[in-house]
Design a protein around this motif. Structure first.
Motif, short mmCIF file in Angstrom:
data_model
loop_
_atom_site.label_atom_id
_atom_site.label_comp_id
_atom_site.label_asym_id
_atom_site.label_seq_id
_atom_site.Cartn_x
_atom_site.Cartn_y
_atom_site.Cartn_z
N ASP A 9 1.11 -1.38 0.00
CA ASP A 9 0.22 0.01 0.10
C ASP A 9 0.94 1.21 0.12
O ASP A 9 0.62 2.21 -0.64
CB ASP A 9 -0.88 0.05 1.28
N SER A 34 -6.09 4.57 4.13
CA SER A 34 -6.18 4.20 2.64
C SER A 34 -5.53 4.92 1.84
O SER A 34 -4.79 5.86 2.50
CB SER A 34 -7.74 4.55 2.51
N LEU A 65 -5.86 -2.29 -6.26
CA LEU A 65 -6.69 -1.23 -5.66
C LEU A 65 -8.04 -1.49 -5.84
O LEU A 65 -8.80 -1.39 -4.87
CB LEU A 65 -6.23 0.15 -6.29
N ALA A 66 -8.59 -1.99 -6.96
CA ALA A 66 -9.65 -2.42 -7.05
C ALA A 66 -10.38 -3.67 -6.08
O ALA A 66 -11.25 -3.53 -5.67
CB ALA A 66 -10.01 -3.03 -8.66
N ILE A 69 -10.79 -2.24 -2.66
CA ILE A 69 -11.85 -1.27 -2.61
C ILE A 69 -13.14 -2.49 -2.57
O ILE A 69 -13.87 -1.93 -1.60
CB ILE A 69 -12.08 -0.55 -3.78
N GLU A 74 -10.05 -0.78 1.43
CA GLU A 74 -9.68 0.54 0.89
C GLU A 74 -10.91 1.53 0.84
O GLU A 74 -11.73 1.21 0.09
CB GLU A 74 -8.86 0.34 -0.49
N SER A 75 -10.91 2.38 1.67
CA SER A 75 -11.89 3.54 1.58
C SER A 75 -12.19 4.45 0.37
O SER A 75 -11.18 4.90 0.24
CB SER A 75 -12.21 4.02 3.09
N LEU A 76 -13.20 4.69 -0.13
CA LEU A 76 -13.53 5.48 -1.01
C LEU A 76 -14.38 6.82 -0.31
O LEU A 76 -14.95 7.46 -1.21
CB LEU A 76 -14.27 4.92 -2.40
N CYS A 77 -14.60 6.71 0.69
CA CYS A 77 -15.73 7.65 1.37
C CYS A 77 -15.41 9.07 1.13
O CYS A 77 -16.18 10.05 1.16
CB CYS A 77 -16.03 7.28 2.96
N ALA A 84 -13.45 9.33 -8.07
CA ALA A 84 -14.18 8.07 -8.19
C ALA A 84 -14.52 7.79 -9.85
O ALA A 84 -14.13 6.52 -10.25
CB ALA A 84 -15.36 7.81 -7.36
N VAL A 103 -16.43 -1.05 -9.29
CA VAL A 103 -15.94 -0.17 -8.28
C VAL A 103 -16.75 1.09 -8.30
O VAL A 103 -17.10 1.64 -7.24
CB VAL A 103 -14.50 0.17 -8.85
N TYR A 107 -18.59 2.43 -5.05
CA TYR A 107 -18.73 3.88 -4.64
C TYR A 107 -20.15 4.61 -4.39
O TYR A 107 -20.38 5.19 -3.41
CB TYR A 107 -17.90 4.62 -5.65
#
Length: 115
Positions: A9, A34, A65-66, A69, A74-77, A84, A103, A107
């Motif tokens: 990471d 993340s 990464l995918a 996620i 792995e946060s996309l928040c 995104a 992905v 999201y």
């Protein structure tokens, strides 16, 4: 889900943001948990810069990464909505269309982040 960034990471983070000298968030004082939120919010100058940074990653790094996620680690928040979309488009173009769609759906299901 909170996590401690692995060596892999951290390697990806440094590839995306070589100027990242410290993995402590200046806003919260906590270590990054993340990869993409700090790049989106602290290092990328704009949408084009975010895309150029993602283009530095090879297919294995993009797929990784995918995977993190989609497994929720792995946060996309906090990733900006435009970022995104860029990520999903690049995944579709470079890895697989299905992965990009998954992905983006992940999201969107998360309420398009809290940005």
């Amino acid at each position: 889900m909170a996590r401690t960034l692995s060596d892999k990471d951290l390697s990806i983070l440094k590839k995306l943001a070589p100027e990242c000298a410290d993995t402590t968030c200046s806003g919260s004082g906590f270590h990054y948990q993340s990869i993409l939120p700090p790049v989106s919010n602290h290092y990328a100058l704009d949408d084009d810069d975010f895309e150029e940074r993602l283009k530095r990653l090879d297919l294995f790094e993009l797929r990784y990464l995918a995977e993190v996620i989609l497994d929720g680690s792995e946060s996309l928040c906090c990733v900006q909505p435009e970022h995104a979309e860029i990520l999903a488009r690049l995944l579709s173009e470079r890895v697989s269309e299905d992965l990009g769609k998954r992905v983006m759906a992940f999201y969107t299901a998360a309420g398009e982040g809290s940005y």
